[in-house]
Scaffold this active site. Structure first.
Site, PDB file in Angstrom:
ATOM      1  N   GLN A  42       0.828  -1.215   0.000  1.00 21.47           N
ATOM      2  CA  GLN A  42       0.000   0.000   0.000  1.00 21.47           C
ATOM      3  C   GLN A  42       0.862   1.265   0.000  1.00 21.47           C
ATOM      4  O   GLN A  42       0.387   2.335  -0.371  1.00 21.47           O
ATOM      5  CB  GLN A  42      -0.928   0.030   1.224  1.00 21.47           C
ATOM      6  CG  GLN A  42      -2.028  -1.009   1.194  1.00 21.47           C
ATOM      7  CD  GLN A  42      -1.644  -2.261   1.940  1.00 21.47           C
ATOM      8  OE1 GLN A  42      -0.477  -2.667   1.951  1.00 21.47           O
ATOM      9  NE2 GLN A  42      -2.594  -2.914   2.577  1.00 21.47           N
ATOM     10  N   ASP A  87      -7.085   2.826  11.908  1.00 20.20           N
ATOM     11  CA  ASP A  87      -8.276   2.030  11.598  1.00 20.20           C
ATOM     12  C   ASP A  87      -9.234   2.085  12.763  1.00 20.20           C
ATOM     13  O   ASP A  87     -10.442   2.133  12.564  1.00 20.20           O
ATOM     14  CB  ASP A  87      -7.862   0.591  11.276  1.00 20.20           C
ATOM     15  CG  ASP A  87      -7.132   0.557   9.950  1.00 20.20           C
ATOM     16  OD1 ASP A  87      -7.806   0.541   8.917  1.00 20.20           O
ATOM     17  OD2 ASP A  87      -5.893   0.648   9.954  1.00 20.20           O
ATOM     18  N   ASN A 147      -3.605   0.386  13.789  1.00 20.65           N
ATOM     19  CA  ASN A 147      -3.304   0.757  12.395  1.00 20.65           C
ATOM     20  C   ASN A 147      -2.511  -0.385  11.756  1.00 20.65           C
ATOM     21  O   ASN A 147      -2.205  -1.393  12.407  1.00 20.65           O
ATOM     22  CB  ASN A 147      -2.524   2.078  12.358  1.00 20.65           C
ATOM     23  CG  ASN A 147      -2.481   2.677  10.952  1.00 20.65           C
ATOM     24  OD1 ASN A 147      -3.510   2.781  10.281  1.00 20.65           O
ATOM     25  ND2 ASN A 147      -1.315   3.063  10.496  1.00 20.65           N
ATOM     26  N   LYS A 148      -2.172  -0.228  10.491  1.00 21.21           N
ATOM     27  CA  LYS A 148      -1.451  -1.257   9.736  1.00 21.21           C
ATOM     28  C   LYS A 148      -0.303  -1.846  10.547  1.00 21.21           C
ATOM     29  O   LYS A 148       0.426  -1.117  11.217  1.00 21.21           O
ATOM     30  CB  LYS A 148      -0.917  -0.618   8.440  1.00 21.21           C
ATOM     31  CG  LYS A 148      -0.104  -1.507   7.534  1.00 21.21           C
ATOM     32  CD  LYS A 148      -0.808  -2.783   7.126  1.00 21.21           C
ATOM     33  CE  LYS A 148      -2.129  -2.547   6.433  1.00 21.21           C
ATOM     34  NZ  LYS A 148      -2.915  -3.806   6.268  1.00 21.21           N
TER      35      LYS A 148
HETATM   36  C1  RUB Z   1      -4.890   0.662   5.784  1.00 25.04           C
HETATM   37  C2  RUB Z   1      -4.410   1.335   7.017  1.00 25.04           C
HETATM   38  C3  RUB Z   1      -4.559   2.823   7.067  1.00 25.04           C
HETATM   39  C4  RUB Z   1      -5.863   3.208   7.728  1.00 25.04           C
HETATM   40  C5  RUB Z   1      -6.116   4.663   7.468  1.00 25.04           C
HETATM   41  O1  RUB Z   1      -4.916  -0.747   5.884  1.00 25.04           O
HETATM   42  O2  RUB Z   1      -3.967   0.736   7.965  1.00 25.04           O
HETATM   43  O3  RUB Z   1      -3.508   3.437   7.764  1.00 25.04           O
HETATM   44  O4  RUB Z   1      -6.920   2.418   7.241  1.00 25.04           O
HETATM   45  O5  RUB Z   1      -7.440   4.983   7.167  1.00 25.04           O
HETATM   46  P1  RUB Z   1      -5.488  -1.606   4.643  1.00 25.04           P
HETATM   47  P2  RUB Z   1      -7.827   6.200   6.177  1.00 25.04           P
HETATM   48  O6  RUB Z   1      -4.708  -1.206   3.430  1.00 25.04           O
HETATM   49  O7  RUB Z   1      -5.280  -3.011   5.071  1.00 25.04           O
HETATM   50  O8  RUB Z   1      -6.951  -1.277   4.510  1.00 25.04           O
HETATM   51  O9  RUB Z   1      -7.551   5.742   4.788  1.00 25.04           O
HETATM   52  O10 RUB Z   1      -9.255   6.409   6.495  1.00 25.04           O
HETATM   53  O11 RUB Z   1      -6.976   7.362   6.580  1.00 25.04           O
END
Ligand code: RUB
Length: 268
Positions: free
Chosen positions: A130, A168, A178-179
């Site tokens: 990501q 999250d 969070n991640k």
């Molecule tokens: C994404 C992740 C992001 C948060 C942020 O994990 O951990 O830091 O979701 O949210 P994944 P936002 O890629 O597994 O969904 O996008 O609302 O700021």
């Protein structure tokens, strides 16, 4: 595309992380729910990513409010966050970030548009990369970005002026989810006296217990030899003692103060 197919497509994309990050997941789930506004839709949508209270909060409100009002909240909250982040980011500084967060990238792009100069160090964010999405968005906006492999994070953090992460979930005790990697990076930053900011819409708050999503081992190693056990937790806790502040539409607040504020709003 007919309604049923579109609903299923959205579910599939959320599950496969084609649609990722708390805000994008919540918005896509809202769209799916509006196609079939039933309790069964909510159950299905909530089951796709178990670590996403924003999805749960959004769908709960979708039962009472029109989608337009909910979408308005997302953009109003982001606009307030952007102004706070603008004040916080120092001219000519380096910001470290991890994964892809819409709240983070939108705020950074806003700061850049306002003419502040800064650059970003980020991680690849294995196994699904990501970080590349973050890098693409920021470079397109003219922000200088340097990508590191995840295991070089300490080197990158040490050269940064601040660590900025999305969220999250924000928990009752002030900890943040969070991640995976975020907890470790916050700990490193804290040890080096580098501030750690969580940028998050307040709808990520949850008073429930949040399950940490464990994803398929195939994401880590597609054709792994037999008998190798692979763990793939998607998220982890960032302890509040490592968090300098949570930046939400309610201001720049220490985790405990953020929780107090949210609770007073709910009561009031
Ligand atoms: C994404 C992740 C992001 C948060 C942020 O994990 O951990 O830091 O979701 O949210 P994944 P936002 O890629 O597994 O969904 O996008 O609302 O700021």
């Amino acid at each position: 595309m007919n309604k049923k197919r579109l609903f299923n497509r959205i579910c599939k994309d959320i599950k496969a992380i084609k649609i990722q990050g708390a805000s994008n997941i919540a918005k896509a789930a809202l769209k799916a729910y509006s196609l079939f506004p039933t309790k069964a839709s909510i159950k299905k949508l909530e089951s796709l990513r178990p670590t996403e209270p924003m999805l749960v909060n959004t769908l709960k409100l979708a039962e009472k409010l029109p989608s337009k009002k909910i979408l308005q909240h997302f953009s109003d909250a982001q606009n307030k966050i952007n102004l706070l982040v603008l004040k916080l980011i120092k001219q000519n500084s380096t910001i470290f970030t991890h994964c892809h967060s819409t709240n983070v990238t939108k705020a950074l792009i806003f700061v850049k548009k306002k003419g502040k100069k800064f650059d970003v160090y980020n991680t690849e964010t294995r196994p699904l990369f990501q970080g590349r999405k973050t890098a693409r968005e920021l470079i397109k906006a003219g922000i200088k970005i340097t990508t590191y492999v995840d295991s070089a994070a300490r080197i990158a953090i040490t050269k940064s002026g601040a660590v900025v992460l999305g969220a999250d979930a924000i928990l009752q005790n002030g900890n943040v989810i969070n991640k995976v990697g975020s907890g470790m990076f916050a700990e490193i930053a804290h040890a080096k006296k580098i501030p750690v900011y969580i940028i998050a819409d307040s709808w990520k708050f949850s008073s429930r217990n949040i399950k940490i999503e464990e994803r398929q081992h195939k994401e880590v190693w597609k054709n792994a030899p037999e008998h190798i056990r692979i763990k793939n937790p998607s998220f982890e806790v960032i302890e509040k003692k490592y968090i300098t502040a949570i930046i939400s539409e309610y201001g720049i607040l220490k985790p405990e103060k953020f929780v107090k504020k949210i609770k007073s709003i709910k009561r009031g």
